[in-house]
Scaffold this motif. Structure first.
Motif, PDB file in Angstrom:
ATOM      1  N   LEU A  65      10.706   0.963 -28.344  1.00  0.00           N
ATOM      2  CA  LEU A  65      10.582   1.330 -26.932  1.00  0.00           C
ATOM      3  C   LEU A  65       9.767   2.607 -26.747  1.00  0.00           C
ATOM      4  O   LEU A  65       8.859   2.669 -25.912  1.00  0.00           O
ATOM      5  N   VAL A  66      10.109   3.625 -27.527  1.00  0.00           N
ATOM      6  CA  VAL A  66       9.456   4.922 -27.369  1.00  0.00           C
ATOM      7  C   VAL A  66       7.982   4.831 -27.735  1.00  0.00           C
ATOM      8  O   VAL A  66       7.115   5.366 -27.043  1.00  0.00           O
ATOM      9  N   THR A  67       7.703   4.125 -28.835  1.00  0.00           N
ATOM     10  CA  THR A  67       6.314   4.007 -29.258  1.00  0.00           C
ATOM     11  C   THR A  67       5.486   3.300 -28.188  1.00  0.00           C
ATOM     12  O   THR A  67       4.410   3.771 -27.803  1.00  0.00           O
ATOM     13  N   THR A  68       5.988   2.197 -27.691  1.00  0.00           N
ATOM     14  CA  THR A  68       5.253   1.467 -26.657  1.00  0.00           C
ATOM     15  C   THR A  68       5.133   2.299 -25.386  1.00  0.00           C
ATOM     16  O   THR A  68       4.089   2.326 -24.741  1.00  0.00           O
ATOM     17  N   PHE A  69       6.225   2.966 -25.028  1.00  0.00           N
ATOM     18  CA  PHE A  69       6.204   3.754 -23.799  1.00  0.00           C
ATOM     19  C   PHE A  69       5.145   4.842 -23.870  1.00  0.00           C
ATOM     20  O   PHE A  69       4.400   5.073 -22.914  1.00  0.00           O
ATOM     21  N   ASN A  70       5.057   5.500 -25.012  1.00  0.00           N
ATOM     22  CA  ASN A  70       4.101   6.598 -25.118  1.00  0.00           C
ATOM     23  C   ASN A  70       2.661   6.115 -25.092  1.00  0.00           C
ATOM     24  O   ASN A  70       1.777   6.827 -24.644  1.00  0.00           O
ATOM     25  N   ILE A  71       2.435   4.921 -25.570  1.00  0.00           N
ATOM     26  CA  ILE A  71       1.068   4.422 -25.600  1.00  0.00           C
ATOM     27  C   ILE A  71       0.692   3.780 -24.264  1.00  0.00           C
ATOM     28  O   ILE A  71      -0.409   3.967 -23.757  1.00  0.00           O
ATOM     29  N   THR A  72       1.627   3.017 -23.686  1.00  0.00           N
ATOM     30  CA  THR A  72       1.268   2.236 -22.506  1.00  0.00           C
ATOM     31  C   THR A  72       1.888   2.753 -21.215  1.00  0.00           C
ATOM     32  O   THR A  72       1.452   2.390 -20.136  1.00  0.00           O
ATOM     33  N   GLY A  73       2.939   3.577 -21.322  1.00  0.00           N
ATOM     34  CA  GLY A  73       3.630   4.024 -20.121  1.00  0.00           C
ATOM     35  C   GLY A  73       4.620   2.992 -19.598  1.00  0.00           C
ATOM     36  O   GLY A  73       5.206   3.176 -18.542  1.00  0.00           O
ATOM     37  N   VAL A  74       4.812   1.901 -20.344  1.00  0.00           N
ATOM     38  CA  VAL A  74       5.739   0.864 -19.902  1.00  0.00           C
ATOM     39  C   VAL A  74       7.019   0.926 -20.731  1.00  0.00           C
ATOM     40  O   VAL A  74       6.979   0.947 -21.959  1.00  0.00           O
ATOM     41  N   LEU A  75       8.160   0.974 -20.038  1.00  0.00           N
ATOM     42  CA  LEU A  75       9.443   0.896 -20.724  1.00  0.00           C
ATOM     43  C   LEU A  75       9.786  -0.589 -20.810  1.00  0.00           C
ATOM     44  O   LEU A  75      10.091  -1.227 -19.808  1.00  0.00           O
ATOM     45  N   ASN A  76       9.704  -1.129 -22.026  1.00  0.00           N
ATOM     46  CA  ASN A  76       9.787  -2.580 -22.188  1.00  0.00           C
ATOM     47  C   ASN A  76      11.231  -3.063 -22.260  1.00  0.00           C
ATOM     48  O   ASN A  76      11.866  -3.024 -23.309  1.00  0.00           O
ATOM     49  N   MET A  77      11.746  -3.577 -21.140  1.00  0.00           N
ATOM     50  CA  MET A  77      13.140  -4.020 -21.093  1.00  0.00           C
ATOM     51  C   MET A  77      13.332  -5.363 -21.799  1.00  0.00           C
ATOM     52  O   MET A  77      14.444  -5.869 -21.887  1.00  0.00           O
ATOM     53  N   ALA A  78      12.259  -5.962 -22.290  1.00  0.00           N
ATOM     54  CA  ALA A  78      12.385  -7.233 -23.008  1.00  0.00           C
ATOM     55  C   ALA A  78      12.450  -7.023 -24.521  1.00  0.00           C
ATOM     56  O   ALA A  78      12.448  -7.988 -25.281  1.00  0.00           O
ATOM     57  N   GLN A  79      12.541  -5.764 -24.957  1.00  0.00           N
ATOM     58  CA  GLN A  79      12.547  -5.508 -26.401  1.00  0.00           C
ATOM     59  C   GLN A  79      13.733  -6.195 -27.089  1.00  0.00           C
ATOM     60  O   GLN A  79      13.597  -6.735 -28.179  1.00  0.00           O
ATOM     61  N   GLY A  80      14.897  -6.191 -26.445  1.00  0.00           N
ATOM     62  CA  GLY A  80      16.070  -6.843 -27.029  1.00  0.00           C
ATOM     63  C   GLY A  80      15.828  -8.328 -27.263  1.00  0.00           C
ATOM     64  O   GLY A  80      16.270  -8.897 -28.262  1.00  0.00           O
ATOM     65  N   GLU A  81      15.071  -8.947 -26.352  1.00  0.00           N
ATOM     66  CA  GLU A  81      14.788 -10.382 -26.486  1.00  0.00           C
ATOM     67  C   GLU A  81      13.904 -10.655 -27.699  1.00  0.00           C
ATOM     68  O   GLU A  81      13.990 -11.708 -28.313  1.00  0.00           O
ATOM     69  N   PHE A  82      13.048  -9.690 -28.042  1.00  0.00           N
ATOM     70  CA  PHE A  82      12.229  -9.863 -29.248  1.00  0.00           C
ATOM     71  C   PHE A  82      13.145  -9.983 -30.477  1.00  0.00           C
ATOM     72  O   PHE A  82      12.899 -10.775 -31.382  1.00  0.00           O
ATOM     73  N   LEU A  83      14.216  -9.189 -30.490  1.00  0.00           N
ATOM     74  CA  LEU A  83      15.167  -9.259 -31.608  1.00  0.00           C
ATOM     75  C   LEU A  83      15.832 -10.632 -31.647  1.00  0.00           C
ATOM     76  O   LEU A  83      15.928 -11.264 -32.704  1.00  0.00           O
ATOM     77  N   ALA A  84      16.290 -11.077 -30.462  1.00  0.00           N
ATOM     78  CA  ALA A  84      17.002 -12.351 -30.395  1.00  0.00           C
ATOM     79  C   ALA A  84      16.098 -13.492 -30.860  1.00  0.00           C
ATOM     80  O   ALA A  84      16.483 -14.304 -31.707  1.00  0.00           O
ATOM     81  N   LEU A  85      14.874 -13.540 -30.310  1.00  0.00           N
ATOM     82  CA  LEU A  85      13.967 -14.633 -30.665  1.00  0.00           C
ATOM     83  C   LEU A  85      13.608 -14.593 -32.145  1.00  0.00           C
ATOM     84  O   LEU A  85      13.560 -15.627 -32.810  1.00  0.00           O
ATOM     85  N   GLY A  86      13.371 -13.397 -32.669  1.00  0.00           N
ATOM     86  CA  GLY A  86      13.037 -13.264 -34.081  1.00  0.00           C
ATOM     87  C   GLY A  86      14.171 -13.785 -34.955  1.00  0.00           C
ATOM     88  O   GLY A  86      13.949 -14.556 -35.907  1.00  0.00           O
ATOM     89  N   ALA A  87      15.395 -13.378 -34.615  1.00  0.00           N
ATOM     90  CA  ALA A  87      16.543 -13.791 -35.422  1.00  0.00           C
ATOM     91  C   ALA A  87      16.766 -15.297 -35.313  1.00  0.00           C
ATOM     92  O   ALA A  87      16.990 -15.981 -36.319  1.00  0.00           O
ATOM     93  N   LEU A  88      16.695 -15.838 -34.098  1.00  0.00           N
ATOM     94  CA  LEU A  88      16.923 -17.276 -33.903  1.00  0.00           C
ATOM     95  C   LEU A  88      15.867 -18.103 -34.623  1.00  0.00           C
ATOM     96  O   LEU A  88      16.174 -19.114 -35.271  1.00  0.00           O
ATOM     97  N   LEU A  89      14.619 -17.650 -34.490  1.00  0.00           N
ATOM     98  CA  LEU A  89      13.531 -18.383 -35.130  1.00  0.00           C
ATOM     99  C   LEU A  89      13.715 -18.392 -36.651  1.00  0.00           C
ATOM    100  O   LEU A  89      13.596 -19.446 -37.306  1.00  0.00           O
ATOM    101  N   ALA A  90      14.023 -17.215 -37.192  1.00  0.00           N
ATOM    102  CA  ALA A  90      14.217 -17.130 -38.645  1.00  0.00           C
ATOM    103  C   ALA A  90      15.397 -17.997 -39.079  1.00  0.00           C
ATOM    104  O   ALA A  90      15.340 -18.668 -40.117  1.00  0.00           O
ATOM    105  N   ALA A  91      16.473 -17.999 -38.273  1.00  0.00           N
ATOM    106  CA  ALA A  91      17.643 -18.805 -38.629  1.00  0.00           C
ATOM    107  C   ALA A  91      17.276 -20.282 -38.653  1.00  0.00           C
ATOM    108  O   ALA A  91      17.658 -21.015 -39.575  1.00  0.00           O
ATOM    109  N   SER A  92      16.501 -20.737 -37.660  1.00  0.00           N
ATOM    110  CA  SER A  92      16.085 -22.140 -37.637  1.00  0.00           C
ATOM    111  C   SER A  92      15.216 -22.478 -38.840  1.00  0.00           C
ATOM    112  O   SER A  92      15.349 -23.538 -39.447  1.00  0.00           O
ATOM    113  N   LEU A  93      14.301 -21.558 -39.169  1.00  0.00           N
ATOM    114  CA  LEU A  93      13.420 -21.800 -40.311  1.00  0.00           C
ATOM    115  C   LEU A  93      14.235 -21.898 -41.595  1.00  0.00           C
ATOM    116  O   LEU A  93      13.983 -22.764 -42.432  1.00  0.00           O
ATOM    117  N   CYS A  94      15.212 -21.009 -41.734  1.00  0.00           N
ATOM    118  CA  CYS A  94      16.061 -21.042 -42.931  1.00  0.00           C
ATOM    119  C   CYS A  94      16.846 -22.350 -42.983  1.00  0.00           C
ATOM    120  O   CYS A  94      16.964 -22.975 -44.034  1.00  0.00           O
TER     121      CYS A  94
END
Ligand code: ATP
Ligand code: MG
Lengths: 293, 246
Positions: A28-57
């Motif tokens: 969040l902080v890294t993106t905010f400092n570069i773009t000025g956007v506080l990305n409230m969808a960051q948590g969803e990136f975690l969820a999708l990453g975990a779900l995708l990896a679980a399906s692949l496994c």
């Protein structure tokens, strides 16, 4: 278990939780400092990453392969979302951009629900064997993996921003946008890369925590909120602050839940947020309103 | 090399440039003078791609670059040293210079190192400060760094917006001498200045802007003796600044 052991146990739990929040806060902080956007969808990136990896496994891929594919996919998705949703609105006020990311978060959660349903998916722990015991308190080895990823992310980000030319290009854009444009830096391209990086780091974090928390379509919401609180505690402007904010919040939650009431766990972070906002509102509002993509 | 035809730029409701036309030849050094708010910075900003024109055309070596963004203009060889310097305060002096070469950094790594040396030769006062954060430099050194960063882009057209602003006469003289050196290398330079006397001394030609238009132009030597310029700009400058600058 004696009292020391119990307190130590809470501390370990706190560090695990804190490590998770720190990973989100870092992105969040890294993106905010570069773009000025506080990305409230960051948590969803975690969820999708975990779900995708679980399906692949589940489909037979090895964990490392699933990791690489999920991280790459989420990097791509992060970049695509930036191009399609953030970039067209880059001249809008900061608040509008935050609302856009909230919309993204809701859409991504819906998408995850459609694809994966409500059943939690799981990933195997990275290293086998039972918990380690330190003075009577149990440490889940996966916690060490999570803290290891925090350390790696901090070291990696630090090395990138301090030591590489590309990292300095990002910092230049953060320090002085006009100056950056005048030397030929295109801020829009950096915004794209920041979101792609957020996607990648989010997916990695999701996969590291899934063995502890399980992966569900809606795991991202609370995680995103708490990562946000951690980032705000940390002052929204430094990698170190994000990590400290995350660990502080995690330890606070663990002790609040362990010593007072487990119902207090989620309320605590919101109380802390309220406290910080009341304590130094101008600093925070200034930081959120003062910058744009 | 640069041709501006009927250029119009607005800042919201303010019409900052109105139908401005101008031709700048290769190797020429042109001063732009005028009162506060005349549109001098807007002219340079439009040439550097910071402001989008509402009308008119900008031709660079015969090709239209109208409305292109700053990232594009610097690649075409137009480098602006802006009024507020806009250096990267918390990065080192060296990093600031290296970032100035951003658009050809990868292709010309060795040449970039050479360019850094050349900038330090042009502004010896920056020597020994390479590792210091740019924000810790004095105003004069920051201005030299801003010019140096602009030069690192290897511009064919260098635009300078009030490089002497807020600086001591001795430092102004140092900077003007450096600009005169640059002119000797054949670089085309546009110099916006409030310090009219100093600007007229180093330039070939001067333009006077008023309310978004060019109202007077001529040889810099002749301008010094032009009654209108003397009354409007030199009188004030002479009174404010001691003869040391002249
Ligand atoms: N970003 C801006 N937003 C709104 N109006 C602006 C902006 N920049 C300049 N202006 C207005 O446009 C006009 C021209 O301004 P400009 O800065 O180009 O003048 P200048 O000749 O550089 O003046 P100075 O000598 O004070 O630097 C002025 O009326 C100014 O108020
Ligand atoms: Mg100006």
């Amino acid at each position: 278990m004696d009292l020391t052991g119990q307190l130590l146990q809470l501390l370990f739990t706190g560090f695990t939780l804190g490590g998770i929040y720190a990973l989100i806060a870092l992105a969040l902080v890294t993106t905010f400092n570069i773009t000025g956007v506080l990305n409230m969808a960051q948590g969803e990136f975690l969820a999708l990453g975990a779900l995708l990896a679980a399906s692949l496994c589940a489909a037979g891929a090895s964990l490392p392969l699933a990791f690489v594919i999920a991280v790459a996919t989420l990097a791509l998705l992060g970049g695509l979302l930036e191009r399609s949703a953030i970039h067209p609105a880059r001249h809008a006020p900061g608040l509008i951009l935050i609302i856009i990311t909230i919309g993204l978060s809701i859409s991504l959660r819906g998408l995850a629900l459609l694809i994966w349903g409500t059943e939690p998916a799981s990933l195997p722990a990275f290293s086998g064997g039972g918990p380690l015991f330190v003075m009577g308190a149990a440490v889940n080895p996966q916690s060490l993996w999570i803290l290891g990823l925090v350390a790696l992310a901090v070291a990696g980000l630090h090395a990138f921003f301090e030591l590489t030319y590309a990292g300095k290009v990002f910092r230049a854009c953060e320090i002085n946008r006009t100056g950056a444009r005048l030397v030929g830096i295109n801020p829009a391209a950096l915004s794209f890369l920041a979101f792609a990086g957020s996607g990648a780091l989010g997916a990695a974090a999701g996969i590291f925590i899934a063995p502890v928390t399980l992966a569900t379509y809606d795991m991202g919401f609370l995680l995103g909120v708490k990562g946000c609180v951690a980032a705000i505690i940390g002052g929204l402007n430094s990698v170190g602050g994000a990590v400290l904010g995350g660990l502080l919040l995690g330890i606070l939650e663990a002790f609040g839940a362990g010593l007072v009431s487990s119902g207090l766990k989620d309320a605590l972070s919101l109380l802390v947020l309220l406290g910080v906002l009341l304590g130094r509102p101008e600093g925070l509002i200034g930081a959120v309103a003062g910058r744009k993509v | 090399m640069l041709e501006i035809i009927g250029l119009q730029v607005n800042h919201g409701w303010v019409r900052a440039l109105r139908d401005l036309s101008l031709h700048i030849h290769k190797g020429e050094m042109v001063a732009v003078i005028g009162a506060n708010g005349a549109g001098k910075s807007t002219l340079l900003g439009a040439l550097a791609g910071l402001y989008k024109p509402a009308g008119g055309r900008i031709l660079l070596n015969g090709r239209s670059v109208t409305g292109k963004p700053a990232e594009y203009m610097v690649r075409q060889g137009i480098s602006l040293v802006p009024e507020r310097r806009e250096i990267f305060n918390s990065l080192t002096v060296l990093d600031n210079l290296l970032l100035g070469a951003y658009h050809h950094y990868r292709a010309l790594k060795d040449a970039v190192r050479e360019d850094v040396k050349r900038v330090l030769e042009l502004f010896p006062a920056l020597r020994g400060r390479e590792r210091d954060p740019a924000g810790t430099l004095s105003g004069g050194l920051q201005q030299m760094l801003a010019i140096g960063r602009g030069l690192m882009a290897r511009p064919s057209l260098l635009l300078l917006d009030e490089p002497s602003s807020g600086l001591a006469p001795l430092v102004v003289r140092e900077i003007m001498a450096a600009l005169a050196d640059l002119k000797q290398t054949g670089m085309t330079i546009v110099l916006v200045e409030q310090n009219t006397a100093a600007a007229l001394k180093v330039t070939d030609r001067a333009l006077v802007m008023e309310r978004g238009r060019i109202v007077l132009s001529g040889c810099s030597d002749e301008m010094i003796s032009n009654a209108r310029v003397q009354q409007a700009y030199l009188g004030r400058v002479r009174a404010a600044r001691p003869a040391a600058v002249l």
